[in-house]
Design an enzyme around this catalytic site. Structure first.
Site, PDB file in Angstrom:
ATOM      1  N   TRP A 133       0.869  -1.184  -0.013  1.00  9.94           N
ATOM      2  CA  TRP A 133       0.157   0.071   0.021  1.00  9.94           C
ATOM      3  C   TRP A 133       0.918   1.381   0.030  1.00  9.94           C
ATOM      4  O   TRP A 133       2.116   1.244   0.353  1.00  9.94           O
ATOM      5  CB  TRP A 133      -0.919   0.095   1.353  1.00  9.94           C
ATOM      6  CG  TRP A 133      -2.131   0.786   0.805  1.00  9.94           C
ATOM      7  CD1 TRP A 133      -2.493   2.052   1.548  1.00  9.94           C
ATOM      8  CD2 TRP A 133      -3.348   0.569   0.119  1.00  9.94           C
ATOM      9  NE1 TRP A 133      -3.836   2.306   0.834  1.00  9.94           N
ATOM     10  CE2 TRP A 133      -4.426   1.235   0.149  1.00  9.94           C
ATOM     11  CE3 TRP A 133      -3.436  -0.900  -0.615  1.00  9.94           C
ATOM     12  CZ2 TRP A 133      -5.397   1.336  -0.512  1.00  9.94           C
ATOM     13  CZ3 TRP A 133      -4.853  -0.942  -1.314  1.00  9.94           C
ATOM     14  CH2 TRP A 133      -5.719   0.184  -1.129  1.00  9.94           C
ATOM     15  N   ASP A 189      -0.073  10.963  -0.553  1.00 12.02           N
ATOM     16  CA  ASP A 189      -1.122  11.909  -0.396  1.00 12.02           C
ATOM     17  C   ASP A 189      -2.416  11.405   0.046  1.00 12.02           C
ATOM     18  O   ASP A 189      -2.547  10.169  -0.074  1.00 12.02           O
ATOM     19  CB  ASP A 189      -1.194  12.623  -1.684  1.00 12.02           C
ATOM     20  CG  ASP A 189      -1.819  11.846  -2.787  1.00 12.02           C
ATOM     21  OD1 ASP A 189      -1.544  10.511  -3.035  1.00 12.02           O
ATOM     22  OD2 ASP A 189      -2.528  12.449  -3.717  1.00 12.02           O
ATOM     23  N   GLU A 192      -3.572   8.410  -2.074  1.00 13.35           N
ATOM     24  CA  GLU A 192      -2.839   7.231  -1.880  1.00 13.35           C
ATOM     25  C   GLU A 192      -1.872   6.931  -3.051  1.00 13.35           C
ATOM     26  O   GLU A 192      -1.606   5.760  -3.215  1.00 13.35           O
ATOM     27  CB  GLU A 192      -3.675   6.061  -1.353  1.00 13.35           C
ATOM     28  CG  GLU A 192      -4.815   6.477  -0.733  1.00 13.35           C
ATOM     29  CD  GLU A 192      -5.399   5.267   0.116  1.00 13.35           C
ATOM     30  OE1 GLU A 192      -6.005   4.482  -0.544  1.00 13.35           O
ATOM     31  OE2 GLU A 192      -5.321   5.088   1.355  1.00 13.35           O
ATOM     32  N   GLU A 193      -1.255   7.971  -3.842  1.00 15.62           N
ATOM     33  CA  GLU A 193      -0.702   7.776  -5.046  1.00 15.62           C
ATOM     34  C   GLU A 193       0.797   8.285  -4.991  1.00 15.62           C
ATOM     35  O   GLU A 193       1.532   7.954  -5.565  1.00 15.62           O
ATOM     36  CB  GLU A 193      -1.359   8.179  -6.279  1.00 15.62           C
ATOM     37  CG  GLU A 193      -2.876   7.525  -6.433  1.00 15.62           C
ATOM     38  CD  GLU A 193      -3.707   7.959  -7.402  1.00 15.62           C
ATOM     39  OE1 GLU A 193      -3.352   9.272  -7.859  1.00 15.62           O
ATOM     40  OE2 GLU A 193      -4.653   7.447  -7.859  1.00 15.62           O
ATOM     41  N   GLU A 415     -18.786   6.201  -5.357  1.00 19.92           N
ATOM     42  CA  GLU A 415     -17.556   6.972  -5.370  1.00 19.92           C
ATOM     43  C   GLU A 415     -17.687   8.050  -6.655  1.00 19.92           C
ATOM     44  O   GLU A 415     -17.342   9.366  -6.515  1.00 19.92           O
ATOM     45  CB  GLU A 415     -16.364   6.116  -5.449  1.00 19.92           C
ATOM     46  CG  GLU A 415     -15.168   6.876  -5.359  1.00 19.92           C
ATOM     47  CD  GLU A 415     -13.883   5.977  -5.401  1.00 19.92           C
ATOM     48  OE1 GLU A 415     -13.550   5.618  -6.459  1.00 19.92           O
ATOM     49  OE2 GLU A 415     -13.285   5.646  -4.227  1.00 19.92           O
TER      50      GLU A 415
END
Ligand SMILES: *[C@@H]1O[C@H](CO)[C@@H](O)[C@H](O)[C@H]1NC(C)=O
Ligand SMILES: *[C@@H]1O[C@H](CO)[C@@H](O)[C@H](O)[C@H]1NC(C)=O
Ligand SMILES: *[C@@H]1O[C@H](CO)[C@@H](O)[C@H](O)[C@H]1NC(C)=O
Ligand SMILES: *[C@@H]1O[C@H](CO)[C@@H](O)[C@H](O)[C@H]1NC(C)=O
Length: 569
Positions: A133, A189, A192-193, A415
């Site tokens: 992750w 960030d 998550e990238e 989403e």
């Protein structure tokens, strides 16, 4: 629901609901109960869609495949609960208990004292998620402490000081110590990238340290106040550096993108403090920088087919960032609602202060809506003030109308909605989408969140790093003495929260001298006037043993020297 309404009345200051009959009002009226019900359905243990999540755990979405969102994120959980604090108390007590446990869960980012607080997500049975992750993510501890501080401040008004000091403060302090020690480190960030520094993360860290210093003062935990305040000033200084010469906020220092990103709009609404007016230092919703940034952000999504033909003065679908390719790179419900919310917040402050100031920075935002608007300050008695507020209200409502148009008849908010046809996609029933709907409703009704201390802040003239010391970069000699009996071949080391203490790395920890055995000693130059956490470590035959929790903590003096006298725990 009686208690929930009572709590809302206590926590919220309604400035009055304006009578109107627009489609935004009609949509909010039908969607609000659906959003509330579906948000609660995603929270364990009794939520109808929470699929076995433990008490207080927020499931990001019940979707278990394509994509699998059956996890709990610190960020989402904290943002959701910031909203819920204004609705339900028993759920809050569960959240506190869950976070208290999960702070202590060892995970791939570390233990509670070695960076584990930066772990972004956990399994919903509260065990560590050990798959690959983007970690660490350093906004979680900041957002969690802000949510818990909001709760603590409310309880203090109820005279419930013992619970705040005994239960909430230790949880809050762990998070704030992490923020104070780590804000100047990179991390992933909120999407998550990108592994760099991120505007949203920096801004929420700043807010949490300010609120933490105020709470600490209120409950007499004075030893942390100067450390948090010093680091808050350093973070505020760093925050300014995200503003770029092209007139918008660069969302991340890395990532190789345009930097136009919903991260920045989310920052304005999640650090909104009406007491700060239109202050640009904290990028308040009505500040010239935040408004210029909003226009640039919105315009970057002219690439979506569903936006084609929409005039620039009307709401359109917005996503995370224009380069996005996740699920094909689509608009998101929560980002489109965030634009509306920032504008509603701006209107609240303009009406409250009775004027609007147009600067060279914000002028393009205003002329897009009211052509010909000149720079200057317009009092509420002027025609320009009326023209601007009328246009901004209509503009905000038109973003809600976009969300309404692409919300299915049952009110479910996924989403994303597709860039080509506006069809709901990716995770179904995203909890954060529902929370975004509820906070937009509140903002439109003029609800003002509690002040967090953004008013009148000044930016230091030079930016310090956190390990460079708050007192202007000086260092002081700190001697560490620890009583520890050891076996032959076993040695005592020291690691802690600053560069000079190896940033908690057991591999690089400092070896102490045994010349005064059983007292082990070392003297290290540490940043002056800075809160430092540390622990001693035993190493024997390659095995590493840390002292038991909690971390030791000192605040170094502004000058001179300091000696810590410890015993191995
Ligand atoms: C203080 O708040 C906690 C958390 O909600 C609650 O359990 C406790 O009963 C409260 N104490 C008093 C004296 O109200
Ligand atoms: C650390 O802070 C300094 C001073 O604001 C800044 O120049 C630097 O980019 C920061 N680095 C990180 C990773 O936050
Ligand atoms: C993130 O960036 C930092 C600083 O450049 C680096 O030390 C770290 O290994 C990176 N993390 C990942 C997972 O790539
Ligand atoms: C540690 O002991 C030394 C020598 O007795 C003393 O000067 C110093 O003040 C002590 N440090 C603390 C933090 O009490």
């Amino acid at each position: 629901m009686r208690w929930s309404r009572l709590l809302s009345a206590l926590l919220l200051s309604f400035t009055g609901v304006r009578a109107q009959s627009s489609s935004a009002a009609a949509f909010f009226a039908t969607e609000s109960p659906i959003a509330k019900a579906n948000l609660l359905a995603n929270i364990g243990p009794s939520g109808s869609k929470s699929q076995g999540a433990k008490a207080g755990i927020v499931v990001a979405s019940p979707s278990t495949s394509n994509p699998d969102y059956l996890y709990t994120w610190t960020r989402d959980s904290s943002l959701v609960f910031q909203t819920i604090i204004e609705h339900l108390r028993s759920q809050i007590d569960n959240f506190v208990g869950a976070q208290q446990i999960m702070q202590q869960v060892s995970n791939p980012s570390g233990t509670v004292s070695t960076g584990g607080l930066g772990e972004p997500k956990f399994n919903i049975d509260q065990t560590a998620f050990t798959g690959a992750w983007g970690r660490p993510q350093r906004d979680g501890p900041a957002l969690r402490s802000t949510a818990l501080i909001t709760w603590a401040n409310f309880l203090l008004t109820q005279g419930n000081t013992s619970y705040v000091t005994g239960t909430l403060w230790p949880i809050i302090k762990l998070d704030l110590d992490y923020v104070a020690s780590n804000w100047n480190q990179t991390g992933f960030d909120l999407w998550e990238e990108v592994n760099s520094s991120s505007f949203f993360t920096t801004a929420v860290q700043h807010r949490s340290l300010r609120q933490g210093a105020a709470l600490a003062t209120a409950i007499g935990q004075t030893s942390v106040v100067s450390g948090y305040t010093t680091q808050a000033a350093n973070v505020l200084c760093f925050l300014q550096s995200y503003w770029n010469s092209a007139g918008y906020v660069t969302a991340n220092t890395g990532g190789g993108r345009s930097g136009k990103d919903a991260n920045t709009v989310l920052t304005s609404i999640h650090t909104f403090d009406a007491a700060a007016g239109c202050d640009s230092v904290t990028f308040q919703p009505c500040s010239d920088k935040a408004l210029a940034n909003l226009l640039t952000y919105v315009q970057s999504f002219s690439i979506y087919a569903i936006n084609s033909g929409i005039p620039s003065n009307q709401g359109s679908a917005t996503g995370r960032y224009p380069e996005d390719s996740y699920y094909g790179g689509n608009p998101w419900y929560l980002t489109t609602l965030a634009v509306a919310e920032q504008l509603y917040d701006a209107l609240t402050v303009w009406n409250q202060q009775g004027s609007i100031t147009v600067t060279a920075i914000s002028q393009p935002f205003f002329t897009n809506l009211v052509p010909g608007t000149a720079t200057g300050t317009y009092a509420s008695t002027t025609a320009t003030f009326t023209a601007i507020t009328t246009a901004v209200k209509a503009y905000a409502d038109s973003f809600v109308a976009v969300v309404a148009k692409y919300t299915p008849a049952n009110g479910a908010l996924a989403e994303q909605y597709t860039r080509g046809g506006g069809v709901p996609t990716s995770a179904a029933d995203l909890t954060w989408s529902y929370a975004a709907l509820l906070t937009a409703v509140d903002a439109r009704n003029g609800v003002v969140p509690l002040s967090w201390g953004a008013k009148g802040l000044t930016v230091p003239s030079a930016c310090n790093t956190n390990s460079g010391g708050g007192g202007g970069g000086g260092t002081v000699a700190v001697s560490f003495n620890v009583q520890a009996t050891t076996v032959f071949g076993e040695n005592i080391y020291l690691a802690g929260s600053v560069d000079a203490l190896a940033d908690w790395s057991p591999d690089n920890a400092l070896l102490l001298s045994a010349n005064s055995y059983p007292t082990w000693k070392i003297t290290v130059n540490l940043p002056a006037n800075t809160q430092v956490q540390y622990k001693y470590i035993r190493k024997y035959n390659g095995a590493v043993t840390w002292e038991s929790d909690p971390n030791m903590q000192i605040t170094t003096p502004a000058s001179g020297s300091y000696t810590a006298n410890d015993s191995w725990r």
